[in-house]
Enzyme design. Structure first.
Site, short mmCIF file in Angstrom:
data_model
loop_
_atom_site.label_atom_id
_atom_site.label_comp_id
_atom_site.label_asym_id
_atom_site.label_seq_id
_atom_site.Cartn_x
_atom_site.Cartn_y
_atom_site.Cartn_z
N HIS A 184 0.81 -1.09 0.10
CA HIS A 184 -0.13 -0.03 -0.02
C HIS A 184 1.02 1.26 -0.08
CE1 HIS A 184 -3.57 2.64 0.85
NE2 HIS A 184 -3.63 2.20 2.04
N HIS B 198 -2.55 -2.25 -9.63
CA HIS B 198 -3.47 -1.60 -8.42
C HIS B 198 -4.98 -2.65 -8.55
CE1 HIS B 198 -5.89 1.37 -6.61
NE2 HIS B 198 -4.86 1.99 -6.05
N ASP C 262 2.36 5.71 -6.75
CA ASP C 262 3.82 5.66 -5.91
C ASP C 262 4.98 5.51 -6.92
OD1 ASP C 262 2.86 6.01 -3.19
OD2 ASP C 262 2.21 3.85 -3.32
N1 ACO Z 1 4.50 -6.75 -10.47
C1 ACO Z 1 4.49 -7.78 -11.14
N2 ACO Z 1 3.42 -8.71 -11.20
C2 ACO Z 1 2.28 -8.18 -10.50
C3 ACO Z 1 2.24 -6.90 -9.87
C4 ACO Z 1 3.57 -6.15 -9.75
N3 ACO Z 1 3.64 -5.15 -9.40
N4 ACO Z 1 1.01 -6.84 -9.43
C5 ACO Z 1 0.38 -7.76 -9.81
N5 ACO Z 1 1.00 -8.56 -10.32
C6 ACO Z 1 0.57 -9.79 -10.75
C7 ACO Z 1 0.35 -10.99 -10.01
O1 ACO Z 1 1.38 -11.77 -9.74
C8 ACO Z 1 -1.11 -11.55 -10.84
O2 ACO Z 1 -0.39 -12.60 -11.81
P1 ACO Z 1 -1.03 -13.99 -11.96
O3 ACO Z 1 -2.42 -13.68 -12.45
O4 ACO Z 1 -0.29 -14.55 -12.98
O5 ACO Z 1 -1.06 -14.80 -10.74
C9 ACO Z 1 -1.81 -10.52 -11.39
O6 ACO Z 1 -0.73 -9.59 -11.69
C10 ACO Z 1 -2.75 -9.90 -10.42
O7 ACO Z 1 -2.27 -9.50 -9.07
P2 ACO Z 1 -2.94 -9.52 -7.83
O8 ACO Z 1 -1.85 -9.56 -6.57
O9 ACO Z 1 -3.89 -10.83 -7.61
O10 ACO Z 1 -3.64 -7.98 -7.78
P3 ACO Z 1 -4.17 -7.44 -6.36
O11 ACO Z 1 -5.24 -6.65 -6.84
O12 ACO Z 1 -4.33 -8.32 -5.49
O13 ACO Z 1 -2.77 -6.59 -6.05
C11 ACO Z 1 -1.37 -4.88 -5.66
C12 ACO Z 1 -2.78 -5.13 -6.08
C13 ACO Z 1 -1.17 -5.29 -4.05
C14 ACO Z 1 -1.46 -3.32 -5.50
C15 ACO Z 1 -0.29 -5.43 -6.60
O14 ACO Z 1 -0.48 -4.85 -7.73
C16 ACO Z 1 1.14 -5.11 -6.16
O15 ACO Z 1 1.63 -5.73 -5.30
N6 ACO Z 1 1.74 -4.12 -6.59
C17 ACO Z 1 3.20 -3.47 -6.02
C18 ACO Z 1 2.85 -2.94 -4.84
C19 ACO Z 1 2.50 -1.46 -4.98
O16 ACO Z 1 2.78 -0.67 -5.93
N7 ACO Z 1 1.40 -0.95 -4.16
C20 ACO Z 1 1.02 0.42 -4.19
C21 ACO Z 1 -0.52 0.26 -4.65
S1 ACO Z 1 -0.97 2.03 -4.84
C22 ACO Z 1 -1.39 2.46 -3.28
O17 ACO Z 1 -1.73 1.61 -2.32
C23 ACO Z 1 -1.33 3.75 -2.95
#
Ligand code: ACO
Length: 427
Positions: free
Chosen positions: A267, A306, A362
Site C-alpha cells: 500500500h 492496483h 507511488d
Molecule cells: N509486479 C508483477 N506482477 C504483478 C504486480 C507487480 N507489481 N502486481 C500484480 N501482479 C500480477 C500478479 O502476480 C498476478 O499475476 P497472476 O494472475 O499470474 O497470478 C496478477 O498480476 C494480479 O495480481 P494480484 O496480486 O491478484 O492483484 P491485487 O489487486 O490483489 O494486488 C497490488 C494489487 C497489491 C497493488 C499489486 O499490484 C502489487 O503488489 N503492486 C506492487 C505494490 C504497489 O505498488 N502497491 C501500491 C498500490 S497503490 C497504493 O496503495 C497507494
C-alpha cells in the site's frame, strides 16, 4: 422490469427473489437461502473484499477501468491544477469547495492547531535515532489521544470536527519533529504565516536562517502531491480506519491504525519500496533483466499494479509532470531514466499488458521526494499526512451513516469439529 434478482437453489429447488438497490444486492438477503430450518443461511465469501461494498459513500468516485478519479465530483486533474490542499480538505469534509472567505477562515482555523503539546517532544526523544519514521508517526498520533480525552465523545459532530482539524494541523508538525529527532536537530515551531506545505518544509529544513522560505515550485509541487494523496475511497488504510472507528474508538487511535495499514509495501509503503528498487537496478541497461525476474514471479515491480485501476492511474500522470517541474529546480534525479525505461518496457510487454498493470501513484512520487531532500524512510509519512484528510472525511461520513454498525465480518470455518482435550496430552 423489476429491480430484483431471482436465485434458484439447486440443492432444494427453491427460488428466491432478492432486491437490487443501486445495482447491488444486500449480502444479508442471502441468509434466507437455507437447506433446512436449522441451517444458518448462505453468506457471501470474499477474501480481500474483491467485490464487496462495505458502505455507501459520497466522497470519492473512482472508475478503475477508465482511469477516472473525482473528489465530490471534481476531476482530480482540475483540483491538482486549480486548487490547494487545504481547500481540498474542506471539500472532502464539507462536500463542496470553499469560497474566498470560507477558504481563508478554514486556513486560519487549521493553523490554530499546528502546535503539539510540549510533552510530545520528550516522548519523541525516547525513540532511537534510526527509528523508522512511520513507527514514530503512528505512535505519536496514537499518543495524541491521551492529550485530548474530549475526543472520545465521537457522537458529537462538533467534537468530531475539532479533532479532525487538530489532526490536519498537527500531522506535519509530528512528521517534521520525527525527522529532526532522527538527525539530532532542534525542533522548529510552526510558522502560521506560511502555507500548509511551506510551513511543513520550514519545520523540516530550517537551520540558522531567521526565516525559511521554501522554493515556490517545490512548495506547490508538495501541495499538488498532497491533493493527489488526500483520498482514494475504500482502500486498505481507509477500510482499517472505518473498521477501528466502528467500535467508536477516538479518531487519534483510529488514524494511527489507518496509518499502520498504510505502512505496508503493498500500500503506501510502496513509494519507499520503489526507490529501493530503482537504486537496486541502478542503470537503464539492467532494467530488462529485473523485469524478467518480475515476470518469473520472483519479484514484484513496485509502483505497478492496483486493485482498482486497470488503466493508467490518473494520479501517476500528474506526478510524472510535477517531477519534471521539480527537477528544473533541484536538478534531474538520474533514477528517473531507470523509471521511464521500466514504464516503457512494461507498457509494451504482454505480461504487464495482459494483467493491466500500469504505474500507480507511488511509481514517480519517491523520485520527487528524494529530489526535494526527504529521506527515503520518510516517504510513507509524506503519504500519511494528506491521507489523514481522507481517513477523517470517511470517518465523519461513517459516524452520520444511518446504517452505521460495528464492523464484524463472518468467516468460513473449516477447522475441526468438537473434540476433547486428553488428560495426558502432555505425556
Ligand atoms: N509486479 C508483477 N506482477 C504483478 C504486480 C507487480 N507489481 N502486481 C500484480 N501482479 C500480477 C500478479 O502476480 C498476478 O499475476 P497472476 O494472475 O499470474 O497470478 C496478477 O498480476 C494480479 O495480481 P494480484 O496480486 O491478484 O492483484 P491485487 O489487486 O490483489 O494486488 C497490488 C494489487 C497489491 C497493488 C499489486 O499490484 C502489487 O503488489 N503492486 C506492487 C505494490 C504497489 O505498488 N502497491 C501500491 C498500490 S497503490 C497504493 O496503495 C497507494
Amino acid at each position: 422490469m423489476s429491480d430484483t434478482l431471482t436465485i434458484k437453489d439447486n440443492r432444494t429447488g427453491k427460488d428466491y427473489e432478492i432486491d437490487i438497490v443501486d445495482g447491488n444486492i444486500s449480502a444479508k438477503d442471502l441468509r434466507q437461502i437455507k437447506i433446512n430450518q436449522g441451517d444458518f443461511g448462505m453468506m457471501s465469501y470474499d477474501p480481500g473484499f474483491m467485490n464487496t461494498a462495505n458502505c455507501t459513500s459520497r466522497i470519492t468516485d473512482l472508475h478503475g477501468s477508465e482511469g477516472i478519479l473525482r473528489y465530490r465530483g471534481y476531476p482530480i486533474e482540475q483540483l491538482a491544477e486549480k486548487s490547494t490542499f487545504l481547500d481540498v480538505v474542506y471539500l472532502l469534509f464539507n462536500g463542496d469547495l470553499p469560497n474566498r472567505q470560507e477558504s481563508s477562515d478554514w486556513e486560519e482555523r487549521l493553523t490554530h492547531h499546528t502546535m503539539i503539546h510540549e510533552k510530545t517532544k520528550s516522548f519523541l526523544k525516547g525513540f532511537n535515532y534510526d527509528a523508522h519514521p512511520m513507527g514514530v508517526f503512528i505512535s505519536t498520533v496514537a499518543a495524541l489521544s491521551t492529550f485530548y480525552p474530549d475526543a472520545r465523545n465521537v457522537d458529537d459532530p462538533d467534537v468530531r470536527l475539532l479533532q479532525a482539524c487538530r489532526l490536519i494541523g498537527k500531522t506535519p508538525t509530528i512528521a517534521s519533529y520525527a525527522y529532526r529527532n532522527s538527525r539530532g536537530l532542534p525542533f522548529i515551531y510552526p510558522d502560521n504565516d506560511l502555507s500548509y506545505t511551506g510551513n511543513f518544509l520550514n519545520m523540516m529544513y530550517r537551520m540558522v536562517e531567521p526565516r525559511y522560505q521554501a522554493h515556490p515550485v517545490l512548495e506547490r509541487a508538495l501541495d499538488i502531491l498532497f491533493i493527489l494523496h488526500a483520498d482514494h475511497e475504500q482502500n486498505c488504510s481507509t477500510s482499517a480506519m472505518r473498521n477501528i472507528a466502528s467500535s467508536k474508538a477516538d479518531p487519534f487511535v483510529s488514524v494511527a491504525g489507518a496509518a499502520a495499514a498504510l505502512y505496508g509495501p503493498s500500500h503506501g509503503g510502496a513509494n519507499e519500496a520503489v526507490l529501493n528498487m530503482l537504486k537496486e537496478i541502478g542503470t537503464k541497461d539492467k532494467v530488462a533483466d529485473y523485469m524478467n525476474r518480475c515476470k518469473d514471479g520472483e519479484l514484484r515491480l513496485m509502483g505497478f499494479g492496483h486493485r482498482v485501476y486497470k488503466n493508467y492511474d490518473p494520479r501517476a500522470r500528474i506526478v510524472k509532470k510535477v517531477a519534471e517541474e521539480v527537477f528544473e529546480v533541484t536538478g534531474r534525479n538520474p533514477l528517473i531514466d531507470v523509471a521511464m525505461e521500466l514504464e516503457r518496457i512494461a507498457l509494451e510487454d504482454d505480461y504487464f499488458v495482459s494483467r493491466k498493470l500500469y504505474p500507480n501513484v507511488d511509481f514517480y512520487s519517491g523520485l520527487i521526494y528524494e529530489a526535494m531532500g526527504f529521506p527515503m524512510e520518510a516517504f510513507t509519512v509524506l503519504f500519511a499526512i494528506p491521507r489523514t484528510a481522507g481517513w477523517l472525511a470517511q470517518w465523519m461520513e461513517q459516524m452520520e451513516d444511518p446504517e452505521f454498525r460495528i464492523a464484524r465480518p463472518r468467516q468460513n470455518y473449516q477447522g475441526p469439529g468438537e473434540r476433547h482435550v486428553p488428560d495426558d496430552y502432555k505425556s
